[in-house]
Every structure is written in C-alpha cells, then in structure tokens.
Design a protein around this motif. Sequence first.
Motif, short mmCIF file in Angstrom:
data_model
loop_
_atom_site.label_atom_id
_atom_site.label_comp_id
_atom_site.label_asym_id
_atom_site.label_seq_id
_atom_site.Cartn_x
_atom_site.Cartn_y
_atom_site.Cartn_z
N GLY A 36 0.82 -1.21 0.00
CA GLY A 36 0.00 0.00 0.00
C GLY A 36 0.85 1.26 0.00
O GLY A 36 0.57 2.22 -0.73
N ALA A 37 1.90 1.27 0.81
CA ALA A 37 2.74 2.47 0.91
C ALA A 37 3.43 2.75 -0.42
O ALA A 37 3.61 3.90 -0.83
CB ALA A 37 3.78 2.27 2.02
N ARG A 38 3.81 1.69 -1.11
CA ARG A 38 4.48 1.86 -2.41
C ARG A 38 3.50 2.46 -3.43
O ARG A 38 3.84 3.34 -4.20
CB ARG A 38 5.00 0.50 -2.89
CG ARG A 38 6.08 0.56 -3.92
CD ARG A 38 6.89 -0.73 -3.96
NE ARG A 38 7.73 -0.87 -2.78
CZ ARG A 38 8.97 -0.38 -2.66
NH1 ARG A 38 9.51 0.29 -3.66
NH2 ARG A 38 9.66 -0.54 -1.56
N LEU A 39 2.27 1.96 -3.41
CA LEU A 39 1.25 2.49 -4.33
C LEU A 39 0.99 3.96 -4.03
O LEU A 39 0.91 4.79 -4.94
CB LEU A 39 -0.05 1.70 -4.20
CG LEU A 39 0.00 0.22 -4.54
CD1 LEU A 39 -1.33 -0.44 -4.23
CD2 LEU A 39 0.35 0.02 -6.02
N VAL A 40 0.87 4.29 -2.75
CA VAL A 40 0.62 5.67 -2.36
C VAL A 40 1.76 6.57 -2.84
O VAL A 40 1.55 7.65 -3.39
CB VAL A 40 0.44 5.78 -0.82
CG1 VAL A 40 0.54 7.22 -0.34
CG2 VAL A 40 -0.89 5.15 -0.40
N THR A 41 2.99 6.10 -2.67
CA THR A 41 4.15 6.89 -3.10
C THR A 41 4.10 7.11 -4.61
O THR A 41 4.34 8.23 -5.10
CB THR A 41 5.46 6.16 -2.72
OG1 THR A 41 5.39 5.79 -1.35
CG2 THR A 41 6.66 7.06 -2.94
N MET A 42 3.78 6.05 -5.35
CA MET A 42 3.70 6.19 -6.81
C MET A 42 2.61 7.19 -7.21
O MET A 42 2.83 8.05 -8.05
CB MET A 42 3.39 4.82 -7.44
CG MET A 42 4.54 3.83 -7.35
SD MET A 42 4.04 2.16 -7.86
CE MET A 42 3.90 2.36 -9.63
#
Length: 393
Positions: free
Chosen positions: A286-292
């Motif tokens: 989730g954190a990676r998606l949010v960052t992207m």
Amino acid sequence: MFNALKPQAADKILALMGLFRADPRADKVDLGVGVYKDAEGRTPVMRAIKAAEKQLWEAETTKTYTALAGEPAFHAAMAELVLGKGYPAERLSALQTVGGTGACRMGFELARLANPGCTVWFSDPTWPNHLSILDFMKLPRKGYRYFDSAARVVDFEAMMEDLQGVTAGDVVLLHGCCHNPTGANLTLEQWAAVADLLEAKGALPMIDLAYQGFGDGLDADAAGTRLVASRLPEVMIAASCSKNFGIYRERTGCLMVLSDAAAKETTQGTLAYLNRQTYSFAPDHGARLVTMVLTDPALRAEWEAELEEVRTGMLGLRQQLADELRQLSNSDRFDFLAQHRGMFSRLGATPEQVETMRSENAIYMVGDSRLNIAGLNAKTVPILARAIIAAGV
Ligand code: LMR
C-alpha cells in the motif's frame, strides 16, 4: 492456560459489520463502518491505485525487506501531502505503520516512552478504538467536551474550558478533519485558539488525520494540522491512507513527528525501534502504491480527480438528506447534516430509535446514531429520511 482468558468486549463498529453481513434482507442499508460506497454499493479500487498496481507488477523485481521505518520516499510524499510543500524536513521523523490505527498506536507508544506519566486527552466523543487502545496500554486518559448534542455543533467553549486542565507533557488528541463520530469540525480560528492554549500549556498535540480529502478538499482538510504544526515545537500526526486512497485492507498509515532538530535522530531511531518491537516491517504494498500515486503527475491527477468525485458525491448526499428531512419534518432541525463534513454525522437518535431503524427498516448505523453518509446513494436517502421520521428522531 487459555481457560484463564476472559472474553473481550466486541468492537461495536466491527460487530455491526458482522450483523449487517448476516442480515438476509435484500434492501438492507449499511451506514455503519466507515467505508466509502459508490452509487452501486461497491467500494471500488481507485483508478490511480489500479494503474499503479499494474505498473508496480511490471516493474517490481524483488520483495526483499525495505527500511525498518518505511521508505524515505513514502515519508516525504506523505509529509508533503499532509504538511504541504516546504515542510520542516530537518525536524520531521516519520514511520510507515500498519494503517492509521497503527500510526495512532505507535504515537501513543512514543509519547509513553518520552513521558511515561503522560495523560492522553481525547474529544468526548471520539473514535471508540482510540479509547480501547489507550485502555489496553493502560495509559491514563481524560475526555474533553467537544460536541453540543442538542445543536449538533462543536461546543468550543466547553472544549477550551476542559483543556484548561491539561498539564505540560500531556498528549491532546485532535481529529484533523471530518471528526469521527460527530462530523462537526473546528474552524481555522478555533484551531488557532487550541494551538495557542496547547503551546501555553506545554502539551503535545497528536492529530489523527484519517479522512484528508473527504471534507473540504485535500489542502483545506489539512489546514488545522498545518497551523498547529507551524506553531508548536512538537507535534505528532497519525495519517491514514485507508480512506482517501481506498486501500483499507492494505493497512497503510504514517506517523509523523515534529521535534526539535536536535532530537530528530533519536526520535527517528525510536520510531524504527517501535516497528521492530511490534511487527518489524510495516506492509509495503500500500505504501508503495501511495508513493507512486503521489509522485507521478498523471497518477496524481487521476487520484485527485476521483477523490474529488467521492468528496462532492458525499456533499450532494448530505444536502439531499437534509432537504428530504426538512420536507418530512417541516423543520430545519436536520440542516446540520449539510453543514457537517466527512463520512460521518451523529444524528442524535436514541439507542432505541437506532434499533428500531435496524429492525423495521434494515438500516444499520452505530448505536450512538453515527451514520456513514458514504454508505448512502440517491435511492437510499429518501428511505433513510422516512425511517428517521418514522422512528421519531
Ligand atoms: C470507522 O470508524 O468506522 C473506521 O475508522 C473503521 C474502523 O476501523 O473503525
């Protein structure tokens, strides 16, 4: 030894979710747990998140461990979203957490490590899980009055009066926007007065920001938080990505801590330590998606557009409900529904009336009459309005 366990009281919101699922009535309406639903009753994966997932699936070559406190890119993207560009990076420590709940828990843990004697002040009412976590941790807590239940507005005078009791080193828990459960929020002038008071008292504000973008817009919803962050030397912010990115089950949150620059290194190290002692690394997906989504201009534009659709949709439903109730009740006593912001409003029904609406009309709201506006649609609003009047609210 497990025979010695005592049954725990069920979480009221999650228990309601179970009751709703078990109800066989086809026309049931779920206004319980804080989850957004579209006009068809679905909780969609947001368009930008879906696109980011596709890109990630193509590009990701490893699932090895990330950084213990989470990726710095995630921290920076969240800090900019919450605190705005030009946030004081030299004073900021951050921790990727298991949802906004994890951020709250880690914030309480950090406060306890820094000041074992602290009392946590909470708005009365607040999200029930705040209290349940504090009690589990055996952290002393005190409520401050917040809501005028007759007028369904913030009782600011009472709030300020109660906060006079705060002492240096206490934690004061505030809802950044879209107050849960009432829907009644502080004005910017009131935020400024609270900031002044907490500064004078030497208290530590802890802001739970779980609904940024659901009230008046991404920046407007962070305005109170930014004001406090610009004035106070030390602040904690527990941000959730569950609602505004629609990634509830990915469990993505971020605890941000502003401190003296000299305390930053130790604060950041302590945050990482807290993750390690609890579950090691927070989930990455989730954190990676949010960052992207936050850092890619196309994904960000798509996300902001969809979030705005969600937000204005909720405002439309609020207005529709207030209008229906104005007609049916021949009064303006439900106009507050259009003034409140976010997913929730506290209707002001008695527990018996809430129960009547559940048994007679298959309408589910939390026992304190908190209703989730985002669980409604244009067709269910009139059904709810009629049920409210029929129940005698
Ligand atoms: C709510 O208040 O309904 C949400 O924050 C979901 C939850 O975990 O309680």
